[in-house]
Design an enzyme around this catalytic site. Structure first.
Site, PDB file in Angstrom:
ATOM      1  N   ASN A  14       0.883  -1.166   0.000  1.00  0.00           N
ATOM      2  CA  ASN A  14       0.000   0.000   0.000  1.00  0.00           C
ATOM      3  C   ASN A  14       0.916   1.209   0.000  1.00  0.00           C
ATOM      4  OD1 ASN A  14      -1.716   2.114   0.403  1.00  0.00           O
ATOM      5  ND2 ASN A  14      -2.375   1.492   2.465  1.00  0.00           N
ATOM      6  N   LYS A  16       0.191   4.235  -0.302  1.00  0.00           N
ATOM      7  CA  LYS A  16      -0.398   5.465   0.263  1.00  0.00           C
ATOM      8  C   LYS A  16      -0.091   6.633  -0.688  1.00  0.00           C
ATOM      9  CE  LYS A  16      -0.170   3.278   4.731  1.00  0.00           C
ATOM     10  NZ  LYS A  16      -0.130   3.391   6.189  1.00  0.00           N
ATOM     11  N   HIS A 102      -9.658   1.700   4.717  1.00  0.00           N
ATOM     12  CA  HIS A 102      -8.376   1.831   5.441  1.00  0.00           C
ATOM     13  C   HIS A 102      -8.578   2.765   6.642  1.00  0.00           C
ATOM     14  CE1 HIS A 102      -4.213   2.767   6.378  1.00  0.00           C
ATOM     15  NE2 HIS A 102      -3.898   1.657   5.728  1.00  0.00           N
ATOM     16  N   GLU A 104      -6.830   5.057   7.765  1.00  0.00           N
ATOM     17  CA  GLU A 104      -6.530   6.466   7.498  1.00  0.00           C
ATOM     18  C   GLU A 104      -7.737   7.151   6.861  1.00  0.00           C
ATOM     19  OE1 GLU A 104      -2.852   5.729   5.443  1.00  0.00           O
ATOM     20  OE2 GLU A 104      -1.947   5.106   7.338  1.00  0.00           O
ATOM     21  N   GLU A 174      -5.622  -4.665  10.365  1.00  0.00           N
ATOM     22  CA  GLU A 174      -4.595  -3.647  10.578  1.00  0.00           C
ATOM     23  C   GLU A 174      -4.854  -2.920  11.892  1.00  0.00           C
ATOM     24  OE1 GLU A 174      -2.641  -2.575   6.571  1.00  0.00           O
ATOM     25  OE2 GLU A 174      -4.199  -1.108   6.975  1.00  0.00           O
ATOM     26  N   GLY A 180       2.543   2.392  10.654  1.00  0.00           N
ATOM     27  CA  GLY A 180       3.526   3.462  10.506  1.00  0.00           C
ATOM     28  C   GLY A 180       4.260   3.796  11.788  1.00  0.00           C
ATOM     29  N   SER A 219       3.296  -2.117  10.156  1.00  0.00           N
ATOM     30  CA  SER A 219       4.747  -2.247  10.351  1.00  0.00           C
ATOM     31  C   SER A 219       5.270  -3.638  10.032  1.00  0.00           C
ATOM     32  CB  SER A 219       5.151  -1.820  11.776  1.00  0.00           C
ATOM     33  OG  SER A 219       4.798  -0.467  12.011  1.00  0.00           O
ATOM     34  N   GLY A 241       5.059   1.240   4.512  1.00  0.00           N
ATOM     35  CA  GLY A 241       6.411   1.769   4.329  1.00  0.00           C
ATOM     36  C   GLY A 241       7.362   0.825   3.608  1.00  0.00           C
TER      37      GLY A 241
HETATM   38  P1  13P Z   1       2.989   0.410   7.523  1.00  0.00           P
HETATM   39  O1  13P Z   1       3.447  -0.915   6.966  1.00  0.00           O
HETATM   40  O2  13P Z   1       3.750   1.574   7.016  1.00  0.00           O
HETATM   41  O3  13P Z   1       2.849   0.349   9.025  1.00  0.00           O
HETATM   42  O4  13P Z   1       1.481   0.622   6.965  1.00  0.00           O
HETATM   43  C1  13P Z   1       0.561  -0.382   7.097  1.00  0.00           C
HETATM   44  C2  13P Z   1      -0.658  -0.012   6.353  1.00  0.00           C
HETATM   45  O5  13P Z   1      -1.367   0.909   6.709  1.00  0.00           O
HETATM   46  C3  13P Z   1      -0.963  -0.773   5.131  1.00  0.00           C
HETATM   47  O6  13P Z   1      -2.239  -0.470   4.655  1.00  0.00           O
END
Ligand code: 13P
Length: 257
Positions: A14, A16, A102, A104, A174, A180, A219, A241
């Site tokens: 992802n 983002k 998601h 976010e 998640e 993150g 993560s 990430g």
């Molecule tokens: P990270 O791997 O950066 O923690 O993000 C996870 C995520 O939100 C995948 O959708």
């Protein structure tokens, strides 16, 4: 619960809101070259990228086994919805998957379960495979109600959603506090929630729930992926990430073996 048949892992990035389309194309060329040199028949590889990246990346990925997805979709099929992108547009641009719900988007765009439910319906109607994200916040975990929160999200998000087969939907667990932050759920915690999600899916979809893919996200990195992916109800990762870096993504593909 019936014992689940082996499930082919899905390693899904992802991205983002990262990378420019002009950066994504040479990045993907490198990834494809390296994947060609490293047999990876054991899993599926998917990149959920910004919608602006889909057309040029899809042109490059055509004929390969790397799939592309989007990160959000409109609940509407077409019309006067300025700024929105329909499922048909995303599919036409080269997406075969789309992330829905998601955390976010739940947090920064006030998406609730009713809207997420409508988005799932819109994606499925166009043959896009939704990756439905669920997960508790840290205060909810500390209060001991992580499981209730996730099951409530599933109930609202999947209400009335009919599926013809296990490949039509992916769930991503998640935990919000792990996204993150560099903090990861332990493999046992991920499995505990994965198994609760599995039981819910089997009850909801008796024909296909046992074979549906449940991903872990939060993560996931080369250093923790193998332990997480070894769990029976962690059938892949939704990786933020680490998916921006080809080395790290390839290591996680390897860890899914
Ligand atoms: P990270 O791997 O950066 O923690 O993000 C996870 C995520 O939100 C995948 O959708």
């Amino acid at each position: 619960m019936p014992s689940a048949p082996p499930i082919r892992p899905l390693i899904a990035g992802n991205w983002k809101m990262n990378k420019l389309p002009s950066e994504a194309v040479p990045w993907l060329r490198t990834l494809l070259d390296r994947l060609a040199a490293a047999p990876h028949d054991h899993c599926d590889v998917l990149l959920n990228v910004p919608a602006t990246h889909l057309v040029p990346m899809a042109a490059l990925a055509r004929g390969t086994d790397v799939r592309l997805g989007a990160q959000d979709v409109s609940a509407h099929a077409e019309g006067a919805y300025t700024g929105e992108l329909s499922a048909a547009m995303l599919r036409d641009a080269g997406a075969s998957f789309v992330i829905v719900g998601h955390s976010e988007r739940r947090a920064y765009h006030a998406e609730n379960d009713a809207l997420i439910n409508a988005k799932l319906g819109a994606a499925l109607a166009e043959g896009l495979v939704p990756i439905l994200c669920v997960g508790e916040r840290e205060d909810e975990r500390l209060a001991g109600c992580a499981r209730e929160v996730v099951l409530e999200q599933l109930a609202g998000d999947l209400e009335g959603i009919r599926l013809a087969g296990a490949d039509e939907l992916v769930i991503a667990y998640e935990p919000v506090w792990a996204i993150g932050t560099g903090r990861t759920a332990t493999a046992d915690d991920a499995q505990e929630m994965g198994s609760a999600i599995r039981a819910d899916l089997v009850a909801r979809y008796p024909e296909s729930g046992a074979s549906m893919r449940i991903l872990y996200g939060g993560s996931m990195k080369p250093g923790n992926a193998a332990e997480l992916l070894a769990k029976p109800d962690v059938n892949g990762g939704l990786i933020g990430g680490a998916s921006l870096d080809a080395d790290q993504l390839l290591s996680i593909v390897e860890a899914a073996r």
